[in-house]
Design an enzyme around this catalytic site. Structure first.
Site, PDB file in Angstrom:
ATOM      1  CB  THR A  21       6.638  35.482 -48.851  1.00  0.00           C
ATOM      2  OG1 THR A  21       6.632  35.523 -50.271  1.00  0.00           O
ATOM      3  CG2 THR A  21       7.632  34.468 -48.352  1.00  0.00           C
ATOM      4  CE  LYS A  95      -4.034  21.025 -56.870  1.00  0.00           C
ATOM      5  NZ  LYS A  95      -3.871  19.754 -57.553  1.00  0.00           N
ATOM      6  CB  ILE A  96      -6.525  25.719 -63.274  1.00  0.00           C
ATOM      7  CG1 ILE A  96      -5.093  26.047 -63.711  1.00  0.00           C
ATOM      8  CG2 ILE A  96      -7.537  26.456 -64.150  1.00  0.00           C
ATOM      9  CD1 ILE A  96      -4.836  25.974 -65.182  1.00  0.00           C
ATOM     10  CG  ASN A 111      -2.916  34.587 -59.739  1.00  0.00           C
ATOM     11  OD1 ASN A 111      -2.424  34.208 -58.668  1.00  0.00           O
ATOM     12  ND2 ASN A 111      -2.361  34.287 -60.906  1.00  0.00           N
ATOM     13  CG  HIS A 113       1.987  35.344 -63.369  1.00  0.00           C
ATOM     14  ND1 HIS A 113       2.090  33.991 -63.076  1.00  0.00           N
ATOM     15  CD2 HIS A 113       2.756  35.562 -64.462  1.00  0.00           C
ATOM     16  CE1 HIS A 113       2.877  33.424 -63.982  1.00  0.00           C
ATOM     17  NE2 HIS A 113       3.296  34.345 -64.832  1.00  0.00           N
TER      18      HIS A 113
HETATM   19  C1  GRF Z   1       4.898  34.613 -56.243  1.00  0.00           C
HETATM   20  O1  GRF Z   1       5.976  34.975 -57.051  1.00  0.00           O
HETATM   21  C2  GRF Z   1       3.592  34.825 -56.955  1.00  0.00           C
HETATM   22  O2  GRF Z   1       3.608  35.913 -57.833  1.00  0.00           O
HETATM   23  C3  GRF Z   1       3.441  33.548 -57.747  1.00  0.00           C
HETATM   24  O3  GRF Z   1       3.940  32.540 -56.923  1.00  0.00           O
HETATM   25  C4  GRF Z   1       4.870  33.116 -55.989  1.00  0.00           C
HETATM   26  C5  GRF Z   1       4.336  32.777 -54.643  1.00  0.00           C
HETATM   27  O4  GRF Z   1       5.190  33.154 -53.611  1.00  0.00           O
HETATM   28  N1  GRF Z   1       2.074  33.350 -58.173  1.00  0.00           N
HETATM   29  P1  GRF Z   1       4.694  33.113 -52.119  1.00  0.00           P
HETATM   30  O5  GRF Z   1       4.093  31.722 -51.880  1.00  0.00           O
HETATM   31  O6  GRF Z   1       3.673  34.179 -51.923  1.00  0.00           O
HETATM   32  O7  GRF Z   1       5.918  33.328 -51.275  1.00  0.00           O
END
Ligand code: GRF
Length: 193
Positions: A21, A95-96, A111, A113
């Site tokens: 998303t 993945k890292i 990224n 988070h």
């Molecule tokens: C999000 O909450 C993002 O912050 C985290 O993983 C989730 C991914 O959601 N890293 P989407 O795949 O973008 O819907």
């Protein structure tokens, strides 16, 4: 009508592993008038990631990469260079990335988070924040280094946790903020490009 391929824009790649998303939201952002970016290629670490659909619906190239295979990762590096990729946005990418990979894109991988980093790195952030009875949660966009959910913070958004919040309600509120924070962070770093 000639279709614009955004050649004068900054070429970016979004890496996903699942729902996608944030990718969907970044595609929308890239299509705004005066947008500085073009999502050139989507990389998925999983062949059946739901988010691939958003790339395909928008005629964006997709490549599935097995990140456990050194050769595949080396071919990916080549592909990204060939496509003139200047920024990599991880969005739900599980993945890292290796130090070698990160060094090749030094300072150009970011990224998102769903926590107020450095708190709650890793998975299940909302469950852990609720269990700890935190008053606030939020989301963070940061540069990527070879450690999980580490690296210099670009922007962070804090939101209140309500007494009756469940994992789902908290996750949904944080996600809404993610959709604002990621584009804002991209604009912020692109102003230095
Ligand atoms: C999000 O909450 C993002 O912050 C985290 O993983 C989730 C991914 O959601 N890293 P989407 O795949 O973008 O819907």
């Amino acid at each position: 009508m000639i279709k614009s391929i955004g050649i004068n824009k900054i070429q970016i790649s979004v890496f996903i592993s699942g729902r996608g998303t944030n990718l969907k939201n970044l595609i929308k952002f890239s299509k705004r008038k005066n947008s500085l970016i073009n999502i050139n290629i989507v990389i998925s670490s999983k062949k059946n990631a739901y988010g691939i659909k958003y790339a395909k619906d928008n005629d964006i190239k997709v490549k599935i990469v097995n990140f456990s295979k050194h050769n595949d990762v080396m071919s990916l590096l080549k592909l990204l260079k060939q496509n003139n990729i200047k920024l990599i946005c991880l969005a739900g990418f599980l993945k890292i990335l290796s130090k070698k990979f990160i060094n090749k894109f030094n300072g150009k991988i970011i990224n998102i988070h769903p926590s107020l980093l450095p708190k709650y790195k890793g998975l299940n952030t909302h469950r852990r924040a609720l269990e700890k009875k935190e008053k606030y949660s939020g989301c963070t966009v940061h540069y990527v280094n070879e450690r999980l959910d580490d690296g210099k913070i670009i922007l962070q958004k804090k939101i209140k946790i309500y007494k009756n919040d469940s994992i789902k309600t908290l996750q949904n509120r944080v996600l809404k903020e993610e959709y604002r924070l990621y584009p804002k962070s991209i604009n912020k770093i692109l102003s230095n490009y």
